[in-house]
Design a protein around this motif. Sequence first.
Motif, mmCIF file in Angstrom:
data_model
loop_
_atom_site.group_PDB
_atom_site.id
_atom_site.type_symbol
_atom_site.label_atom_id
_atom_site.label_comp_id
_atom_site.label_asym_id
_atom_site.label_seq_id
_atom_site.Cartn_x
_atom_site.Cartn_y
_atom_site.Cartn_z
ATOM 1 N N UNK A 9 0.822 -1.206 0.000
ATOM 2 C CA UNK A 9 0.000 0.000 0.000
ATOM 3 C C UNK A 9 0.858 1.259 0.000
ATOM 4 N N UNK A 10 1.931 1.263 0.792
ATOM 5 C CA UNK A 10 2.766 2.458 0.923
ATOM 6 C C UNK A 10 3.749 2.582 -0.234
ATOM 7 N N UNK A 11 4.420 1.469 -0.579
ATOM 8 C CA UNK A 11 5.424 1.478 -1.656
ATOM 9 C C UNK A 11 5.068 0.387 -2.672
ATOM 10 N N UNK A 12 4.059 0.622 -3.491
ATOM 11 C CA UNK A 12 3.596 -0.439 -4.398
ATOM 12 C C UNK A 12 4.600 -0.836 -5.473
ATOM 13 N N UNK A 13 5.527 0.048 -5.814
ATOM 14 C CA UNK A 13 6.450 -0.255 -6.914
ATOM 15 C C UNK A 13 7.675 -1.048 -6.455
ATOM 16 N N UNK A 14 7.846 -1.259 -5.149
ATOM 17 C CA UNK A 14 9.032 -1.991 -4.694
ATOM 18 C C UNK A 14 9.006 -3.456 -5.116
ATOM 19 N N UNK A 15 7.869 -4.093 -4.963
ATOM 20 C CA UNK A 15 7.764 -5.492 -5.373
ATOM 21 C C UNK A 15 8.590 -6.448 -4.545
ATOM 22 N N UNK A 16 8.709 -6.181 -3.222
ATOM 23 C CA UNK A 16 9.480 -7.074 -2.351
ATOM 24 C C UNK A 16 8.583 -8.038 -1.578
ATOM 25 N N UNK A 17 7.263 -7.863 -1.703
ATOM 26 C CA UNK A 17 6.359 -8.759 -0.986
ATOM 27 C C UNK A 17 5.110 -8.962 -1.834
ATOM 28 N N UNK A 18 4.877 -10.212 -2.189
ATOM 29 C CA UNK A 18 3.682 -10.588 -2.935
ATOM 30 C C UNK A 18 3.078 -11.823 -2.278
ATOM 31 N N UNK A 19 2.653 -11.685 -1.027
ATOM 32 C CA UNK A 19 2.185 -12.839 -0.273
ATOM 33 C C UNK A 19 3.331 -13.596 0.376
ATOM 34 N N UNK A 20 4.508 -13.428 -0.176
ATOM 35 C CA UNK A 20 5.728 -13.986 0.385
ATOM 36 C C UNK A 20 6.880 -13.046 0.014
ATOM 37 N N UNK A 21 7.986 -13.198 0.715
ATOM 38 C CA UNK A 21 9.115 -12.311 0.483
ATOM 39 C C UNK A 21 9.760 -12.588 -0.875
ATOM 40 N N UNK A 22 10.204 -11.495 -1.508
ATOM 41 C CA UNK A 22 10.962 -11.616 -2.753
ATOM 42 C C UNK A 22 12.328 -10.980 -2.547
ATOM 43 N N UNK A 23 13.364 -11.751 -2.803
ATOM 44 C CA UNK A 23 14.725 -11.249 -2.662
ATOM 45 C C UNK A 23 15.130 -10.558 -3.957
ATOM 46 N N UNK A 24 15.584 -9.317 -3.823
ATOM 47 C CA UNK A 24 15.955 -8.497 -4.978
ATOM 48 C C UNK A 24 17.382 -8.013 -4.780
ATOM 49 N N UNK A 25 18.191 -8.120 -5.823
ATOM 50 C CA UNK A 25 19.557 -7.609 -5.807
ATOM 51 C C UNK A 25 19.684 -6.521 -6.865
ATOM 52 N N UNK A 26 20.081 -5.330 -6.446
ATOM 53 C CA UNK A 26 20.305 -4.194 -7.341
ATOM 54 C C UNK A 26 19.058 -3.859 -8.153
ATOM 55 N N UNK A 27 17.944 -3.754 -7.452
ATOM 56 C CA UNK A 27 16.708 -3.365 -8.116
ATOM 57 C C UNK A 27 16.557 -1.852 -8.175
ATOM 58 N N UNK A 28 15.725 -1.384 -9.102
ATOM 59 C CA UNK A 28 15.408 0.035 -9.212
ATOM 60 C C UNK A 28 13.902 0.193 -9.297
ATOM 61 N N UNK A 29 13.417 1.292 -8.696
ATOM 62 C CA UNK A 29 11.983 1.561 -8.719
ATOM 63 C C UNK A 29 11.761 3.056 -8.602
#
Length: 542
Positions: A259-279
């Motif tokens: 809700x607060x940071x929708x473009x991060x994409x680090x949580x979609x029902x479960x954690x998503x590990x991201x390395x060197x992402x941009x948003x």
Amino acid sequence: MNDSSRATGRLGPTRSQLSWFLLFRLVVITLFLGGAILYQLGLRAPHPQTAVDYLFWLVGLSYAQALFSAAVLRKIQHFKVFTQVQITWDLFFVTSLIYLSGGIESIYSFLYILVIISSALLLTRRDSLLVASAASILYGSLLDLQYFGLLPVLPGMYFSDQIDVGTVFYAIFVNVMAFFLTALLSGTLSERLRRSEQALERRQIDYEELENLNRTLLANINSGLLIINPQGRIRLLNAAGSKITGYTLEDVYDRDVREVFPSLGVYEGEFRLVARGEARVGDRYGKVHVIGYDSTHLRDRDERILGLLVTFQDLSHVKLMEEQLKRADRLAAVGRLASGMAHEIRNPLASISGSVQLLMEAGNVSDDDKRLMRIVVREADRLSRLLTDFLLYARPSSPVPEKIDIAALLDELSQLLMADGRFSAIEIHKEYESEVWLDLDRQQFRQALWNLVINGAEAMGGRGALYLGAQAGGLIWVEDSGPGIGADLRQKIFEPFFTTKDSGTGLGLATVHAIVTGHGGEIELEQGRTGGARFVIRLGAG
């Protein structure tokens, strides 16, 4: 400080502990002296009233001593000496109580044990052994004096004359053993308790230091930190993260990260590990930031996942620098082509324009041909002006700064605008002091400001308000009341040949940008007070 105190690291009892000790003493006095009085009032005492009188005196003296000690405790600083005086008083008090309640027949010899335990809790193990020795001497002396008939007998009191030596020895032996065993056990337990308290205190101090260190690191680290629990709820946002996003921890705590940071994409029902992402993340004020981020699991010592840690940095300035470097590269490439092409194009243009003008002077040229020839001359002149602007943008001369009054330059510009028909329906507002001195190349900045006001007049369609402003410290702005520039075009307006006008060359704002950057400044587009475009130039102070 004695050896035992060094071993335990203890300087003495505290004021709070002594206050509880005095309160406990009052309770004991009330219970046991009251019991002694009741005992003496019983049938076993041949002269009970006289013994009771002595006990009443002892009660009164004990209460007076307790009240005096409580009053003194508020003012003293040397608690150890005070405690030793209190323990000494208690020893003589218990001895007096045993004496008044029948000597060897008294049931109150166990009160010595309470005094020994108190000394162990308040002082050291060595002190408790000394107290046990003193109690043994006092109790043994009392019974020996009674056995040999040397114990003074107060008027009205009675002591038994039939005392067996075995009974006396047994009473002394049992009580002395009890005293020393109590001193050893209570002293040992008390020292262990103190060590445990000190270890706990050190651990608490360590935890406080770690907590302070952790808080300091979180507060001063330059990267934003975001912690998300397994349900996707935000649990932490540090100071750097608040500065980047504009949100405080109170604003986002326990809110869904989607809700607060929708473009991060680090949580979609479960954690998503991201390395060197941009948003692209919008802050609470609507400004969009380009951030780079990484995410990693938070684990406990058993490797169980506790949450997700997201570290992020604001890359907006980096992206801006990249765009500036790309623009500079393009400018350098254009500059290399400009010098070679300029003469090759200008010379044919001059020939074409001159030849057509000569043909127009011939008498046998029809009106339709003359109209076509005028179009050729006009477009040749337009192409020549385009080349001039192109050369000014592509190969600007190095600025020659001098101290000039930017207010006077803006006044001069305002007079030119009032004489120009394109500004006849435009109101000019001046927002500067009488004098604003800056180090600038006068001709180049006159050209830059002229390009900005022309751009504003065209954006307003010849009607509206134009604001010219300057401040000491190197701040200059030109603002119009036009429709403004959309967010999708803001990244392109300073690019060469980009224009939204049918007759524009796309070099006006690009030239302004080249002049400003050549002076070591920067130009930014902001939204004006009426929704129009506001171009702000920031320079070093003159």
